[in-house]
Structures are given as structure tokens and as C-alpha cells.
Design an enzyme around this catalytic site. Structure first.
Site: not given
Length: 524
Positions: A205, A247
Site C-alpha cells: 500500500d 527466499e
């Protein structure tokens, strides 16, 4: 050209879920996670690839959930963390990924950090996590600077001990200090928390607002760089985030409002965000020349960094497509929103159907806001029921964003318990259960279009080429002979040579031509 499975996001159809208004399983008037789980078969049948959930975290709801009190806790009104984990898993079993919304610019004034900062007082380490400053003037009675708000109203609030704190949005949303290492490490931990629970991606956001200019200098119109938009330090933040996402094989989509296409593209470099919302397309009027220019500019600004475009017609912040396209001014601008704007819903619906086929045929991924597939119009909320702070901070002139957040009508029966926002008279006529069996309904159009987009050649990420067309007509080809034509002109348009008509947003005329405000997919 379908994207490789590992790059699903390059061609995905992603459905935005505003939990509070999606589906209410326990009948208390507020949507919940159990309600979403009950509608997973509906969403699978619709044909979406992922769900983006607006904030479902613990929140006082001063700004619809974008005032987060705890990023690791589900708001009890929606359910529990266990239910969220179950929802993520059950959606995954249906081939639907989950994207969560992270709000890094600010937290709730009920967040433990901010409450500790208020208690600790001036000069404390706790206050360094935010932007606390003494005021200006003889007695510190004036705000520390003159920055304009992202909402109407002031950007600084004074606390009891005389200091002021910064909030680019509402006072209940204090801005975090992203120059502080604890702020950065906390958000990286939050990312890991949700990736470890199986989410596929994160929507960021207000992604261009986090970093603030050193010293918080006054705002000067036109000065570059802006003191709190698109600061260079942001890119280091998002490179760090990208390492976390990599990851887990996670992806990012950023809410980035920037007029400079070159600076916009910097956020989409290979070691930063994967995608960003195409807000220029969302705000573009229903005008062939402007739409074509927006498409061309979008593709051009994404090309240097190899990122896919995104196409968005609506979200939880803007006037619904059917209503917007039914108005004389069919674009979107927060500053232009007023009560009682005349709207032709028949015209708006026809244009929204055509726009759906246009957006679904363009190269890249597409975002669909809940209820768009039902053709829902904007609702005008009674004054005594409005909750959006944009309305109150404008002094009542802005109707706010609640009109696009009214709970969805699943059945033709009125709810027993009044929803948190009132459903207007006639809302039940848009009910999903009525549209399922109607081949001419908006829901049937979206279901068919998404199925063709998923299974057919030429959709999603990949090249496109404009085709010769008359004034007011958009026509382009995609790989495998796919052709999209959208007629915005007053006169019917002749179709280019083709082998099959795959789908139309409305019927062709008796001569097989494409009427005004109608779109068609063809196979050459």
C-alpha cells in the site's frame, strides 16, 4: 502466451477481496474469513488465479483496515489466524494463490509502538520510530511543516506534551520513520511471517510514500524531489524486501502513483518489485484515443525493465466502473467526486462489459475488484451511515469511498441483519444466484472470458500489435491469431477478417458489425 508456472504473476487474473463486504458466514452484518471460504468454489468457477485480500489484520477500522494495530493478528470480526491459514491452504488446493496487503507507511494509533511512544514522551527512543517534532511559532502552536495530506485536512496532530506527529493520512494513522532500522527489520519479519503461512505475494500500500526527506522541509509546489513521494531511499528498502521474497518464491505488487514513467519503472527493476498497479488505466476516461495512449505508455514504461503490465478497472478506493462509465466525465479523480452526479447505468453497464474484454485481452496480468463481475454500480450511502474518513476530512463535500464497498448481494433475499453498510433498494437484482443461470449476465460474461483467457492462446503476458481501425475504434492482435476490437465510435464498426467469433460483450448488429460501446474477441 502463457507465463511459465514459476512466473504465474505475469499473466494472472487476480481477484480483490475486501473481507468486510465479501461474504458474511455468521450473519452478524460483517463479512468474514468463513464467508470467503464458503465462496471458494464460486471463485474457482469464476476462473481467477489468485486472491488479493485488503488488510484483514487487527484494526480499529478508522480507515477501513488500513490502520493496522497488529500485522500478525487477524481482526476478530473476520476470524482467527488459524482460519486465515486454512483459507490460504483451501484456496491453494483449488489452484488459487493468496496475496496479502501490507501497509508500511503507517500503523494505527492503537499499535503498541505508538501507544508506547505517547507514554514515553519527547526525546525517547520510542518516538524515534515515528515522526515526532516540536511545533513552530512562539509556543510551538504551529505544525512543524506545511505538507499536504493524502486525505483532505492536516498532516500533523499535536499531543498533550506539545509535540506533533506526522500522518499523511488520518490522525489515527501515524507515519513510521523508515530511516530507523527497527522499522525496516520489523517489516521484513512481517513479510516472512506471511510467506511462511503460504501466501504467494504481497501488495504494498502507498508504496512510494515511505521515505521522507531529511529534515522534513516545507512543501514547494513543483519542487523535485518531492519531500515525501518517490524518495531515492525507497529503492534500497525494496531491494531488501525482494531478497526476503526470493527466499520464498514470493512476489510483490506495488501501489505506485507516479506521473514520471521513467521513475515509475525504477520500482520494477529485476531486484525490486515484480509488478505495480496501472493506475493510469484505471483513471482513464472512456475515450478511444486516451485509452490507446494509456496502453501504449504503459507498455513502453514497462518494457525497459522487462516487467509485465497490470490492468485495473476498479478497486476499493474508486467509483465502480458501471457508474463511472455512465457519467459525462467517465474518468476518475478524487478531487472531482461529488454527491448526486447524474449517471446512465445502462450506458455504463454496456461500456463496463466492453472494458472487461479490453482489459482481459491486453498483455500482462489483470485485477478484478469484487462485485465487478456482478456489474454492481456505486451506491450512494446515507449521510448518517458514511464511515470513510475522506468524507469527514473533506468537510462533507467528498462522498467518500464507502459506495464501492457495500456488501455483495449473493442471493435475491434481503439480509436478515442489516450489513455494516446498507444495501440500496434493488441491490438484490444483481444477486450472484440470479446471474449464474443467465447467459446474458455480467457474471456469465466474466466467467466465459476468464475461461477463454485461461485456456486460449494469445492471452496474458506477451506481444501485441495494433491493427488498422477507424476513428474511435481500438483493434489489436495477440499471438495465435487472437484479435480484440472495441468500438467507442457512434457508428457500427466492420470486423477484421477472422475465422471465429470467440466472445462479444454485446450482440453484433444484423450486418455482423460491432455496435458502439461493444467489444469482441476474434480468432483469425
Amino acid at each position: 502466451m502463457a507465463a511459465p508456472h514459476s512466473e504465474w504473476w505475469r499473466s494472472a487474473a487476480i481477484y480483490q477481496v475486501y473481507v468486510r463486504s465479501f461474504a458474511d458466514a455468521d450473519g452478524d452484518g460483517t463479512g468474514d474469513l468463513a464467508g470467503v471460504r464458503s465462496k471458494l468454489p464460486y471463485l474457482a468457477e469464476l476462473g481467477v488465479d489468485a486472491l488479493w485480500f485488503t488488510p484483514w489484520y487487527l484494526s480499529p477500522l478508522a480507515d477501513g483496515g488500513y490502520d493496522v494495530a497488529d500485522y500478525r493478528t487477524i481482526d476478530p470480526a473476520f476470524g482467527t489466524l488459524g482460519e486465515a491459514e486454512k483459507l490460504i491452504a483451501e484456496a491453494g488446493e483449488l489452484g488459487i494463490r493468496t496475496i496479502v496487503d501490507i501497509v508500511p507507511n503507517h500503523v494505527s494509533d492503537q499499535h503498541v509502538w505508538f501507544k508506547a511512544a505517547l507514554e514515553a514522551g519527547p526525546g525517547s527512543p520510542e518516538r524515534e520510530l515515528f515522526h515526532f517534532r516540536p511545533g513552530r511559532g512562539e509556543r510551538g502552536e504551529l505544525p512543524p511543516n506545511d505538507w499536504p495530506s493524502q486525505f483532505a485536512g492536516e498532516t500533523w496532530t499535536r499531543v498533550a506534551d506539545g509535540e506533533w506527529y506526522l500522518h499523511l493520512f488520518a490522525p489515527e494513522q501515524p507515519d513510521l520513520n523508515w530511516a530507523h532500522p527497527q522499522v525496516r527489520s520489523e517489516h521484513e519479519d512481517v513479510l516472512r511471517f506471511w510467506f511462511e503461512r503460504g501466501v504467494a505475494g504481497v501488495r504494498i500500500d502507498s508504496a512510494a510514500l515511505l521515505a521522507k526527506a531529511e529534515g522534513l522541509p516545507d512543501f514547494v509546489e513543483g519542487r523535485d524531489p518531492h519531500p515525501y513521494i518517490d524518495q531515492d531511499e525507497l529503492h534500497d528498502i525494496y531491494r531488501s524486501w525482494r531478497r526476503v521474497a526470493d527466499e520464498y518464491g514470493g512476489v510483490f505488487v506495488g501501489e505506485v502513483w507516479l506521473p514520471d514513467s521513467e521513475r515509475f519503472a525504477r520500482y520494477l527493476r529485476p531486484d525490486e518489485l515484480h509488478t505495480a498497479f496501472n493506475l493510469n488505466f484505471l483513471t482513464c476516461p472512456w475515450d478511444a484515443a486516451l485509452l490507446r495512449r494509456t496502453v501504449e505508455e504503459t507498455l513502453a514504461e514497462h518494457a525497459p525493465v522487462g516487467a509485465p503490465a497490470t490492468w485495473v478497472l476498479a478497486n476499493h478506493d474508486v467509483t465502480r466502473t458501471v457508474t463511472r462509465y455512465g457519467r459525462e466525465e467517465s474518468g476518475f479523480d478524487f478531487a472531482a467526486k461529488t454527491f448526486g452526479t447524474p449517471t446512465d447505468l445502462v450506458l455504463g453497464t454496456r461500456r463496463a462489459r466492453a472494458a472487461a474484454l479490453l482489459s482481459l485481452a491486453l498483455p500482462g496480468s489483470v485485477y478484478l475488484y469484487q462485485g465487478e463481475e456482478l456489474g454492481l454500480p456505486e451506491s450512494e450511502i446515507p449521510l448518517d451511515r458514511i464511515e470513510d474518513p475522506m468524507h469527514f476530512r473533506s468537510g462533507g463535500s467528498d462522498p467518500g469511498r464507502d459506495g464501492c464497498r457495500v456488501p455483495l448481494p449473493w442471493t435475491a433475499r434481503r439480509p436478515v441483519v442489516e450489513p455494516w453498510l446498507p444495501q440500496p433498494e434493488g441491490w438484490e437484482s444483481y444477486a450472484a444466484e440470479l446471474q449464474v443461470g443467465d447467459p446474458a449476465s455480467m457474471l456469465s460474461l466474466y466467467r466465459t472470458a476468464l475461461r477463454l483467457r485461461h485456456d486460449g492462446e494469445g492471452f496474458g503476458d506477451g506481444p501485441m500489435e495494433w491493427l488498422p481501425a477507424g476513428d474511435g475504434v481500438l483493434a489489436f492482435s495477440r499471438p495465435g491469431g487472437l484479435i480484440c476490437v472495441v468500438n467507442l465510435a457512434a457508428e457500427p464498426a466492420e470486423l477484421p477478417g477472422h475465422r471465429d467469433v470467440l466472445l462479444t460483450s454485446g450482440p453484433l448488429d444484423d450486418a455482423g458489425r460491432l455496435p458502439q460501446d461493444t467489444a469482441v474477441w476474434l480468432r483469425a
